[in-house]
Design a protein around this motif. Structure first.
Motif, PDB file in Angstrom:
ATOM      1  N   THR A  69       8.704  12.613 -12.523  1.00  0.00           N
ATOM      2  CA  THR A  69      10.139  12.919 -12.475  1.00  0.00           C
ATOM      3  C   THR A  69      10.754  12.459 -11.162  1.00  0.00           C
ATOM      4  O   THR A  69      11.897  12.015 -11.127  1.00  0.00           O
ATOM      5  N   HIS A  70       9.975  12.554 -10.074  1.00  0.00           N
ATOM      6  CA  HIS A  70      10.474  12.106  -8.770  1.00  0.00           C
ATOM      7  C   HIS A  70      10.560  10.588  -8.730  1.00  0.00           C
ATOM      8  O   HIS A  70      11.514  10.017  -8.188  1.00  0.00           O
ATOM      9  N   ILE A  71       9.546   9.922  -9.294  1.00  0.00           N
ATOM     10  CA  ILE A  71       9.547   8.460  -9.307  1.00  0.00           C
ATOM     11  C   ILE A  71      10.748   7.941 -10.087  1.00  0.00           C
ATOM     12  O   ILE A  71      11.390   6.958  -9.693  1.00  0.00           O
ATOM     13  N   ILE A  72      11.074   8.595 -11.196  1.00  0.00           N
ATOM     14  CA  ILE A  72      12.199   8.156 -12.022  1.00  0.00           C
ATOM     15  C   ILE A  72      13.501   8.174 -11.230  1.00  0.00           C
ATOM     16  O   ILE A  72      14.339   7.282 -11.364  1.00  0.00           O
ATOM     17  N   THR A  73      13.657   9.185 -10.364  1.00  0.00           N
ATOM     18  CA  THR A  73      14.893   9.271  -9.564  1.00  0.00           C
ATOM     19  C   THR A  73      14.994   8.134  -8.554  1.00  0.00           C
ATOM     20  O   THR A  73      16.091   7.792  -8.124  1.00  0.00           O
ATOM     21  N   CYS A 110       0.833  -1.211   0.000  1.00  0.00           N
ATOM     22  CA  CYS A 110       0.000   0.000   0.000  1.00  0.00           C
ATOM     23  C   CYS A 110       0.865   1.257   0.000  1.00  0.00           C
ATOM     24  O   CYS A 110       0.570   2.234  -0.699  1.00  0.00           O
ATOM     25  N   ASP A 111       1.924   1.234   0.788  1.00  0.00           N
ATOM     26  CA  ASP A 111       2.833   2.378   0.832  1.00  0.00           C
ATOM     27  C   ASP A 111       3.500   2.592  -0.525  1.00  0.00           C
ATOM     28  O   ASP A 111       3.654   3.723  -0.994  1.00  0.00           O
ATOM     29  N   LEU A 112       3.895   1.499  -1.166  1.00  0.00           N
ATOM     30  CA  LEU A 112       4.524   1.595  -2.483  1.00  0.00           C
ATOM     31  C   LEU A 112       3.560   2.203  -3.505  1.00  0.00           C
ATOM     32  O   LEU A 112       3.918   3.085  -4.287  1.00  0.00           O
ATOM     33  N   VAL A 113       2.298   1.724  -3.466  1.00  0.00           N
ATOM     34  CA  VAL A 113       1.292   2.256  -4.391  1.00  0.00           C
ATOM     35  C   VAL A 113       1.046   3.734  -4.125  1.00  0.00           C
ATOM     36  O   VAL A 113       0.907   4.534  -5.060  1.00  0.00           O
ATOM     37  N   GLN A 114       1.000   4.106  -2.855  1.00  0.00           N
ATOM     38  CA  GLN A 114       0.792   5.506  -2.499  1.00  0.00           C
ATOM     39  C   GLN A 114       1.878   6.388  -3.092  1.00  0.00           C
ATOM     40  O   GLN A 114       1.611   7.471  -3.629  1.00  0.00           O
ATOM     41  N   ARG A 115       3.118   5.924  -3.028  1.00  0.00           N
ATOM     42  CA  ARG A 115       4.233   6.695  -3.583  1.00  0.00           C
ATOM     43  C   ARG A 115       4.129   6.800  -5.100  1.00  0.00           C
ATOM     44  O   ARG A 115       4.412   7.849  -5.690  1.00  0.00           O
ATOM     45  N   LEU A 116       3.709   5.722  -5.742  1.00  0.00           N
ATOM     46  CA  LEU A 116       3.578   5.747  -7.198  1.00  0.00           C
ATOM     47  C   LEU A 116       2.476   6.698  -7.626  1.00  0.00           C
ATOM     48  O   LEU A 116       2.564   7.337  -8.677  1.00  0.00           O
ATOM     49  N   GLN A 117       1.419   6.791  -6.808  1.00  0.00           N
ATOM     50  CA  GLN A 117       0.282   7.626  -7.178  1.00  0.00           C
ATOM     51  C   GLN A 117       0.490   9.095  -6.848  1.00  0.00           C
ATOM     52  O   GLN A 117       0.040   9.967  -7.590  1.00  0.00           O
ATOM     53  N   SER A 118       1.134   9.371  -5.740  1.00  0.00           N
ATOM     54  CA  SER A 118       1.174  10.744  -5.249  1.00  0.00           C
ATOM     55  C   SER A 118       2.371  11.547  -5.747  1.00  0.00           C
ATOM     56  O   SER A 118       2.337  12.779  -5.739  1.00  0.00           O
TER      57      SER A 118
END
Length: 221
Positions: free
Chosen positions: A110-114, A98-106
């Motif tokens: 550009t931040h996710i790529i880093t 759930c935490d991982l999904v939250q990070r992917l969604q929010s």
């Protein structure tokens, strides 16, 4: 197959997983979860976000119930084949997902790529525990495509910037050469005038010589 989701739900967990602002914020819209999750009402009404509720048989914090319920609704029980048999271990892993999904969604793309490598390692850890997490893999694959396209775009932009600099330098040199050419053409014109003038002088001298020779011949007869 229908999967029972929540036995209790808090109004504070009403979540729109992909808002209309995602594109403006630079987020990748891939529909990793349903767009909305409808909370179930309880006889007691809303409950505090830190209370525990049951989601598909797992006792979790109400703050995570909406997201976990959405995951189960779309992908089924992703922990069904988990190598850990205790409910507490599975709940911990589900909270991790759930935490991982939250990070992917929010987060912005550009931040996710880093953090892409870190996130992929976390998905690998979930896979090692036999959770069904092929769906975030698909999401990450799309992010990889975005990253590659962005890198190509950056290369093209750099090439464009370099070409502009080259064009400017070449244009400046061309203008200088054109100035030199105009000056050279003016010099040619002046030289031609000088040559023509000297030819006229030479022709007059030749005429004078001929006249002198004719006159000399006349008096010698």
């Amino acid at each position: 197959m229908h999967v029972p989701i929540l036995t209790q739900m808090n109004s504070c967990n009403k979540t729109s997983f992909w808002s209309s602002h995602d594109e403006k914020e630079g987020k990748l819209q891939t529909g990793i979860l349903p767009t909305t999750v409808t909370p179930l009402s309880t006889a007691q009404g809303a409950i505090a976000c830190n209370e525990m509720v049951y989601v598909n048989g797992y006792k979790v914090k109400a703050s995570a119930a909406s997201k976990l319920g959405a995951i189960f609704a779309k992908y089924g029980d992703i922990s069904a084949n988990c190598q850990f048999k205790s409910a507490s271990a599975r709940v911990s892993l589900l909270g991790f997902v759930c935490d991982l999904v939250q990070r992917l969604q929010s987060n912005a793309i550009t931040h996710i790529i880093t953090e892409l490598k870190v996130i992929e390692n976390e998905v690998s850890d979930a896979e090692a525990a036999k959770l069904e997490v092929s769906w975030p893999r698909e999401h990450l694959a799309k992010i990889h495509v975005v990253e590659e396209v962005g890198q190509r775009s950056s290369l093209h932009k750099n090439a464009k910037a370099n070409s502009i600099l080259v064009i400017k330098a070449a244009t400046k040199e061309l203008e200088q050469r054109q100035v030199e050419l105009v000056a050279a053409q003016e010099g040619v014109k002046e030289a031609e005038k000088c040559v023509n003038a000297m030819k006229l002088v030479s022709q007059k001298i030749d005429d004078t010589i001929l006249e002198s020779e004719a006159e000399e011949y006349f008096w010698r007869r």
